[in-house]
Design a protein around this motif. Structure first.
Motif, PDB file in Angstrom:
ATOM      1  N   LYS A   6      44.049  31.282  35.904  1.00  0.00           N
ATOM      2  CA  LYS A   6      43.919  32.739  35.909  1.00  0.00           C
ATOM      3  C   LYS A   6      44.259  33.290  37.293  1.00  0.00           C
ATOM      4  CE  LYS A   6      42.211  32.758  31.697  1.00  0.00           C
ATOM      5  NZ  LYS A   6      42.970  33.297  30.550  1.00  0.00           N
ATOM      6  N   PHE A   7      44.918  34.467  37.330  1.00  0.00           N
ATOM      7  CA  PHE A   7      45.274  35.054  38.618  1.00  0.00           C
ATOM      8  C   PHE A   7      44.766  36.485  38.736  1.00  0.00           C
ATOM      9  CE2 PHE A   7      48.970  35.928  35.894  1.00  0.00           C
ATOM     10  CZ  PHE A   7      49.233  37.263  36.155  1.00  0.00           C
ATOM     11  N   THR A   8      44.728  36.964  39.971  1.00  0.00           N
ATOM     12  CA  THR A   8      44.119  38.253  40.274  1.00  0.00           C
ATOM     13  C   THR A   8      45.137  39.303  40.677  1.00  0.00           C
ATOM     14  OG1 THR A   8      43.750  37.444  42.520  1.00  0.00           O
ATOM     15  CG2 THR A   8      41.871  37.364  40.999  1.00  0.00           C
ATOM     16  N   CYS A   9      44.755  40.548  40.427  1.00  0.00           N
ATOM     17  CA  CYS A   9      45.501  41.706  40.903  1.00  0.00           C
ATOM     18  C   CYS A   9      44.500  42.796  41.250  1.00  0.00           C
ATOM     19  CB  CYS A   9      46.471  42.191  39.829  1.00  0.00           C
ATOM     20  SG  CYS A   9      47.523  43.588  40.331  1.00  0.00           S
ATOM     21  N   LEU A  10      44.713  43.471  42.364  1.00  0.00           N
ATOM     22  CA  LEU A  10      43.919  44.633  42.746  1.00  0.00           C
ATOM     23  C   LEU A  10      44.861  45.747  43.181  1.00  0.00           C
ATOM     24  CD1 LEU A  10      40.977  43.167  44.897  1.00  0.00           C
ATOM     25  CD2 LEU A  10      40.788  44.267  42.654  1.00  0.00           C
ATOM     26  N   THR A  11      44.435  46.984  42.952  1.00  0.00           N
ATOM     27  CA  THR A  11      45.204  48.091  43.506  1.00  0.00           C
ATOM     28  C   THR A  11      44.956  48.166  45.008  1.00  0.00           C
ATOM     29  OG1 THR A  11      43.468  49.741  43.150  1.00  0.00           O
ATOM     30  CG2 THR A  11      45.065  49.433  41.371  1.00  0.00           C
ATOM     31  N   CYS A  12      45.951  48.654  45.718  1.00  0.00           N
ATOM     32  CA  CYS A  12      45.855  48.788  47.175  1.00  0.00           C
ATOM     33  C   CYS A  12      46.797  49.902  47.603  1.00  0.00           C
ATOM     34  CB  CYS A  12      46.231  47.470  47.844  1.00  0.00           C
ATOM     35  SG  CYS A  12      45.936  47.419  49.625  1.00  0.00           S
ATOM     36  N   TYR A  13      46.397  50.629  48.641  1.00  0.00           N
ATOM     37  CA  TYR A  13      47.181  51.797  49.027  1.00  0.00           C
ATOM     38  C   TYR A  13      47.444  51.891  50.526  1.00  0.00           C
ATOM     39  CZ  TYR A  13      44.849  52.743  44.595  1.00  0.00           C
ATOM     40  OH  TYR A  13      44.334  52.617  43.332  1.00  0.00           O
ATOM     41  N   ASP A  14      46.869  50.957  51.318  1.00  0.00           N
ATOM     42  CA  ASP A  14      47.082  51.048  52.765  1.00  0.00           C
ATOM     43  C   ASP A  14      47.083  49.676  53.426  1.00  0.00           C
ATOM     44  OD1 ASP A  14      44.414  50.239  53.357  1.00  0.00           O
ATOM     45  OD2 ASP A  14      43.708  52.295  53.237  1.00  0.00           O
ATOM     46  N   ALA A  15      47.417  49.661  54.701  1.00  0.00           N
ATOM     47  CA  ALA A  15      47.631  48.413  55.427  1.00  0.00           C
ATOM     48  C   ALA A  15      46.338  47.626  55.628  1.00  0.00           C
ATOM     49  CB  ALA A  15      48.269  48.725  56.784  1.00  0.00           C
ATOM     50  N   MET A  16      45.256  48.283  55.975  1.00  0.00           N
ATOM     51  CA  MET A  16      44.016  47.572  56.285  1.00  0.00           C
ATOM     52  C   MET A  16      43.490  46.805  55.078  1.00  0.00           C
ATOM     53  SD  MET A  16      41.881  46.662  58.523  1.00  0.00           S
ATOM     54  CE  MET A  16      42.275  47.759  59.889  1.00  0.00           C
ATOM     55  N   PHE A  17      43.447  47.459  53.922  1.00  0.00           N
ATOM     56  CA  PHE A  17      42.963  46.773  52.728  1.00  0.00           C
ATOM     57  C   PHE A  17      43.938  45.675  52.300  1.00  0.00           C
ATOM     58  CE2 PHE A  17      40.283  50.620  52.136  1.00  0.00           C
ATOM     59  CZ  PHE A  17      39.058  49.963  52.083  1.00  0.00           C
ATOM     60  N   ALA A  18      45.235  45.875  52.545  1.00  0.00           N
ATOM     61  CA  ALA A  18      46.214  44.830  52.231  1.00  0.00           C
ATOM     62  C   ALA A  18      45.923  43.570  53.045  1.00  0.00           C
ATOM     63  CB  ALA A  18      47.628  45.321  52.498  1.00  0.00           C
ATOM     64  N   ARG A  19      45.572  43.739  54.324  1.00  0.00           N
ATOM     65  CA  ARG A  19      45.227  42.586  55.162  1.00  0.00           C
ATOM     66  C   ARG A  19      43.997  41.870  54.619  1.00  0.00           C
ATOM     67  NH1 ARG A  19      46.056  46.333  59.567  1.00  0.00           N
ATOM     68  NH2 ARG A  19      48.144  46.048  60.444  1.00  0.00           N
ATOM     69  N   MET A  20      43.008  42.640  54.202  1.00  0.00           N
ATOM     70  CA  MET A  20      41.771  42.045  53.678  1.00  0.00           C
ATOM     71  C   MET A  20      42.034  41.301  52.369  1.00  0.00           C
ATOM     72  SD  MET A  20      39.149  45.163  54.532  1.00  0.00           S
ATOM     73  CE  MET A  20      37.665  44.285  54.079  1.00  0.00           C
ATOM     74  N   MET A  21      42.893  41.850  51.530  1.00  0.00           N
ATOM     75  CA  MET A  21      43.239  41.172  50.276  1.00  0.00           C
ATOM     76  C   MET A  21      44.020  39.894  50.546  1.00  0.00           C
ATOM     77  SD  MET A  21      44.105  44.328  47.698  1.00  0.00           S
ATOM     78  CE  MET A  21      42.917  45.670  47.514  1.00  0.00           C
ATOM     79  N   ASP A  22      44.865  39.926  51.572  1.00  0.00           N
ATOM     80  CA  ASP A  22      45.579  38.723  51.970  1.00  0.00           C
ATOM     81  C   ASP A  22      44.599  37.611  52.334  1.00  0.00           C
ATOM     82  OD1 ASP A  22      48.328  38.657  51.744  1.00  0.00           O
ATOM     83  OD2 ASP A  22      48.698  38.772  53.895  1.00  0.00           O
ATOM     84  N   LYS A  23      43.595  37.968  53.124  1.00  0.00           N
ATOM     85  CA  LYS A  23      42.609  36.989  53.567  1.00  0.00           C
ATOM     86  C   LYS A  23      41.839  36.406  52.383  1.00  0.00           C
ATOM     87  CE  LYS A  23      38.833  36.314  56.866  1.00  0.00           C
ATOM     88  NZ  LYS A  23      37.959  36.962  57.895  1.00  0.00           N
ATOM     89  N   ALA A  24      41.600  37.248  51.361  1.00  0.00           N
ATOM     90  CA  ALA A  24      40.876  36.796  50.164  1.00  0.00           C
ATOM     91  C   ALA A  24      41.789  36.071  49.179  1.00  0.00           C
ATOM     92  CB  ALA A  24      40.206  37.987  49.482  1.00  0.00           C
ATOM     93  N   GLN A  25      43.074  35.998  49.504  1.00  0.00           N
ATOM     94  CA  GLN A  25      44.071  35.310  48.683  1.00  0.00           C
ATOM     95  C   GLN A  25      44.229  35.937  47.296  1.00  0.00           C
ATOM     96  OE1 GLN A  25      42.677  31.153  49.038  1.00  0.00           O
ATOM     97  NE2 GLN A  25      44.299  30.834  50.550  1.00  0.00           N
ATOM     98  N   ILE A  26      44.128  37.270  47.239  1.00  0.00           N
ATOM     99  CA  ILE A  26      44.428  37.985  46.005  1.00  0.00           C
ATOM    100  C   ILE A  26      45.893  37.720  45.662  1.00  0.00           C
ATOM    101  CG2 ILE A  26      44.552  40.246  44.904  1.00  0.00           C
ATOM    102  CD1 ILE A  26      41.685  39.256  45.512  1.00  0.00           C
ATOM    103  N   ASP A  27      46.153  37.350  44.417  1.00  0.00           N
ATOM    104  CA  ASP A  27      47.491  36.868  44.046  1.00  0.00           C
ATOM    105  C   ASP A  27      48.538  37.972  43.984  1.00  0.00           C
ATOM    106  OD1 ASP A  27      46.747  34.037  43.494  1.00  0.00           O
ATOM    107  OD2 ASP A  27      45.499  34.969  41.950  1.00  0.00           O
ATOM    108  N   THR A  28      48.159  39.109  43.415  1.00  0.00           N
ATOM    109  CA  THR A  28      49.110  40.214  43.272  1.00  0.00           C
ATOM    110  C   THR A  28      48.432  41.516  43.643  1.00  0.00           C
ATOM    111  OG1 THR A  28      48.603  40.616  40.936  1.00  0.00           O
ATOM    112  CG2 THR A  28      50.323  39.020  41.403  1.00  0.00           C
ATOM    113  N   ILE A  29      49.204  42.430  44.189  1.00  0.00           N
ATOM    114  CA  ILE A  29      48.715  43.747  44.591  1.00  0.00           C
ATOM    115  C   ILE A  29      49.500  44.798  43.818  1.00  0.00           C
ATOM    116  CG2 ILE A  29      48.750  45.440  46.471  1.00  0.00           C
ATOM    117  CD1 ILE A  29      48.063  43.183  48.393  1.00  0.00           C
TER     118      ILE A  29
END
Length: 266
Positions: free
Chosen positions: A16-39
């Motif tokens: 199973k893989f994950t996706c979250l909505t994202c709209y700015d740079a800071m949250f994108a960095r945090m999602m990267d760290k959490a290894q969210i698969d798709t944005i």
């Protein structure tokens, strides 16, 4: 980096893989760290960022701006971006607007509809632009549906949705997203097609799951949708942080504990 090939392998392997909505740079960095698969840079930004009561006022320029913000800070996630309301009804407009979002940093263009999108899906695929087709409850059609309601109930509606999915996949769609459909129907669709299927309010049997970031952090204005879980205040989030919430979401989807029975529609 996560690619469409990665997601196809996940589907084949049952991961199973994950996706979250994202709209700015800071949250994108945090999602990267959490290894969210798709944005997903979703047109949901019209509601959670801009303060509108629907996604309809969002423009292509809005989407390109936020896509670029996310892309600058993303290192490993596959980026999906919405073409907003009425921006792809004319083929030439759809091509130009897709180009704008891809040049802003998207890897996949998301569009809402069924078999009527087949020509566009094929045209974009031939031009090197993958599409994710969003079916079920499609927010851009909220005025047609008469509100935010579960779709695909009953044999006729379920058969139409399944036929639409098969048609757009045959036309070249790379991903399918199902929103607010009965879990049994979502399972049937997922098993019927070779491409990865992402669900929101579609039960646990889709290949991936997506949530609006603000929803899964408990920042919901008004009624909380049935398919939402607050990962920020979840007791398993021992960090009591946004970063911890993203990591817990990733873990919960991967291990299959989210979504649970309470989050699905029948």
């Amino acid at each position: 980096m996560t690619t469409l090939t990665t997601l196809k392998k996940f589907k084949k392997d049952g991961t199973k893989f994950t996706c979250l909505t994202c709209y700015d740079a800071m949250f994108a960095r945090m999602m990267d760290k959490a290894q969210i698969d798709t944005i997903l840079i979703g047109d949901s930004l019209g509601m959670v960022v801009q303060g509108h009561d629907s996604t309809l006022p969002v423009s292509v320029d809005d989407m390109a701006y936020h896509t670029a913000n996310v892309a600058r800070s993303n290192e490993q996630a596959l980026i999906l971006a919405d073409l907003p309301f009425m921006s792809y009804t004319i083929l030439s407009d759809a091509i130009a607007n897709s180009r704008k979002l891809m040049q802003a940093g998207a890897h996949v263009i998301k569009i809402e509809g069924g078999r009527e999108l087949c020509e566009l899906v094929t045209t974009l695929a031939q031009a090197g632009t993958p599409t994710c087709v969003h079916l079920g409850l499609t927010p851009q059609s909220v005025n047609v549906f008469g509100g935010y309601k579960v779709q695909g109930r009953g044999d006729e509606a379920a058969n139409k949705l399944l036929d639409d999915v098969k048609a757009v996949v045959e036309a070249g769609a790379a991903l399918i997203l199902l929103e607010c459909v009965p879990a049994d129907l979502a399972k049937m669709v997922t098993q019927a097609v070779s491409v990865p299927v992402i669900g929101i309010g579609a039960g646990a049997d889709t290949d991936g799951q997506v949530l609006v970031m603000h929803d899964m952090l408990g920042m919901v204005h008004g009624r909380v949708p049935r398919f939402v879980h607050d990962f920020l205040t979840d007791e398993r989030n021992t960090e009591h942080s946004i970063a911890g919430a993203f990591a817990l979401y990733q873990q919960s989807v991967r291990e299959g504990s989210f979504p649970s029975e309470q989050h699905k529609f029948s």
